[in-house]
Design an enzyme around this catalytic site. Structure first.
Site, PDB file in Angstrom:
ATOM      1  CB  SER A 338       0.376   8.233 -31.154  1.00  0.00           C
ATOM      2  OG  SER A 338       0.441   9.329 -32.012  1.00  0.00           O
ATOM      3  CG  ASP A 349      15.043   2.353 -35.097  1.00  0.00           C
ATOM      4  OD1 ASP A 349      14.861   1.148 -34.820  1.00  0.00           O
ATOM      5  OD2 ASP A 349      14.286   2.995 -35.849  1.00  0.00           O
ATOM      6  CE  LYS A 364      -3.029   8.252 -33.917  1.00  0.00           C
ATOM      7  NZ  LYS A 364      -1.911   9.109 -34.409  1.00  0.00           N
TER       8      LYS A 364
END
Length: 538
Positions: A338, A349, A364
């Site tokens: 999560s 990224d 998740k």
């Protein structure tokens, strides 16, 4: 119940050849009473074996197991209407997706404690063992620890309110009901009658004054270490964050404040590199993840959410300060879920950090809204959509993949969102990377060449490691078993010296199992710092 008593009669003998299929879908339903009894007998053999592994004799083990069955029947008969309501609503919610659920007032209190990292009580972690409420650990700073009168493994057999008066027997009482009697307003007294069995059996009466207890073990913390590479010393920091927590008031403790303080401490100690350890982090508050991710970039988008109507909303860090601009790695495992996946994914990224550890995170990627019910009737947690990391991918099912991976005891085929019933399908949106994330060239982006070099160096170390060889062996054995446990194999492992794990708390055992990953994480970080010292980024 009747069959259990019959099976555990005078003629009972442990059968070590039995096997237990863990996946209920592979077992299917028993078609006859005989088949049902056969399956129950298999479970009885495993249950008896668990008792015998604690050095308990067979007659006592049989007695304890029968009592456990009796206790289960008793709990079913005494079930309250509120419990039935709880089970019914959650059964409905579970058919929607794995994370929508109803929390009763008691469960809501526990949830809020985990978010605030504080409670009012005596400061003890409790469990239920065969009808007894057992102290698992004492929380530092709590009245239970400060009193020097209680020890782990003590059994609480009665609870009374105030310094004097009558006490209520709590043997065979549901654990949540015992906890409700022990917790209370700070400054009030509670009496415990305790049974201690070692080194000798004795009964103790303890009076404690409840207080506000901080759950420091679940808070962010920093440790410093020193490594030598090519004859030159370097200071490295590991910041561990078990969860993303925070209160509702501006003055409340938050994970963001604690991590920012940890980073500042690392800076003052002269850390050249930071390992951000999210390997045991199951998630938490979304806003906290956004703010924490923003500590390591200038400013920009950290995460996006997409609801059932297809509406996308960006959540960004608006603080242009970079708390730490040096080499950084994020340690992950399949237990990282999560909000921890948001931070790891965003830093990957943006090429701000190298992701290391297990093969990938939990996967998740769904968002939940928490809705309080009227009249303090608890809360409802409802899944409202998916979240996405700046590259445009949702972490749903995919997780975040390590740049440098090494064996992890948690990299088993049954850990992950994709194995849960009714989990949402993964999705993707347009990338939303913010150029402002490094507008002042405050930090150096990670290059593909650096990642490849780190992989090679790590693989060489891991290939020579006995600890990682053992982890790889265990993972292979687990995969070969395909969800089938053989009692003979389990007992053999116990006889080979793994019995010591039985007396350890789950958290302590998980941390111990994760130690090789932390050590290798430091090694990767040391390589990374050394590469930057030598100008690998130029």
């Amino acid at each position: 119940m009747a069959y259990a008593k019959e099976a555990l009669g005078p003629k009972y003998k442990l059968d070590e050849t039995v096997e237990l299929v863990l996946d209920p879908e592979k077992r299917a339903f028993a078609k006859t009473e005989e088949e049902s009894h056969k399956r129950q007998l298999t479970q009885i053999h495993f249950q008896i074996s668990n008792y015998l592994m604690t050095d308990m004799k067979l007659p006592k083990a049989k007695e304890q197991l029968i009592h456990r069955y009796e206790l289960t029947v008793k709990r079913m008969e005494e079930m309250k209407n509120s419990d039935i309501y709880d089970y019914t609503v959650n059964a409905f919610a579970a058919a929607l997706d794995p994370h929508s659920n109803y929390m009763s007032p008691e469960a809501t209190e526990d949830f809020q404690i985990n978010m605030r990292l504080s409670l009012e009580g005596i400061g003890a972690s409790l469990s239920n063992e065969d009808g007894y409420t057992v102290i698992q650990e004492l929380i530092p700073g709590g009245s239970a620890s400060k009193s020097n009168q209680l020890l782990p493994k003590d059994k609480i057999i009665a609870v009374g309110q105030g310094k004097t008066g009558t006490s209520e027997n709590v043997i065979d009482m549901d654990l949540k009901d015992v906890v409700r009697r022990i917790r209370g307003k700070a400054g009030t007294a509670v009496r415990l009658t305790v049974l201690r069995e070692k080194p000798e059996v004795k009964r103790l009466n303890v009076v404690l004054v409840r207080s506000k207890v901080q759950l420091e073990d679940d808070a962010a913390k920093v440790e410093m270490t020193e490594r030598t590479v090519n004859g030159k010393k370097m200071k490295l920091a590991r910041i561990e964050l078990p969860g993303f927590y925070g209160g509702q008031k501006r003055t409340d403790r938050t994970s963001y404040k604690d991590v920012a303080a940890a980073v500042e401490k690392a800076n003052k100690a002269g850390a050249e590199g930071i390992m951000f350890d999210l390997s045991m982090n199951s998630g938490g508050l979304l806003d906290e993840a956004v703010r924490i991710g923003g500590l390591f970039i200038n400013r920009g988008n950290i995460v996006a959410t997409k609801d059932s109507e297809g509406e996308v909303q960006m959540l960004d860090d608006i603080d242009s300060r970079v708390q730490f601009n040096g080499p950084m790695i994020v340690l992950i495992s399949r237990l990282s879920a999560s909000a921890s996946e948001i931070v790891a994914g965003a830093l990957q990224d943006y090429k701000r950090a190298v992701i290391v550890g297990g093969d990938h995170t939990y996967g998740k990627g769904s968002v939940q809204a928490v809705l309080p019910l009227q009249n303090d009737f608890g809360i409802i947690k409802v899944t409202t959509g998916l979240f996405f990391i700046p590259g445009g991918n949702s972490t749903q099912h995919r997780g975040v993949t390590s740049d440098v991976s090494f064996p992890s005891p948690f990299s088993t085929s049954d850990i992950g969102e994709k194995f849960l019933d009714y989990s949402l399908k993964p999705d993707s949106i347009r990338p939303f990377l913010s150029p402002e994330s490094n507008e002042d060239n405050s930090w150096v982006p990670v290059s593909k060449a650096e990642i490849e070099k780190l992989r090679l160096l790590s693989a060489e170390r891991v290939g020579k490691s006995k600890e990682f060889a053992e982890i790889t062996k265990e993972l292979k054995e687990t995969e070969e078993k395909k969800g089938v446990i053989k009692l003979a194999d389990m007992r053999k492992k116990e006889s080979e010296g793994k019995k010591k794990d039985k007396n350890k708390a789950p958290k302590a055992l998980a941390k111990e199992r994760n130690k090789p990953q932390i050590d290798e994480g430091f090694a990767v970080l040391a390589d990374f710092v050394n590469m930057r010292r030598m100008g690998s980024h130029k």
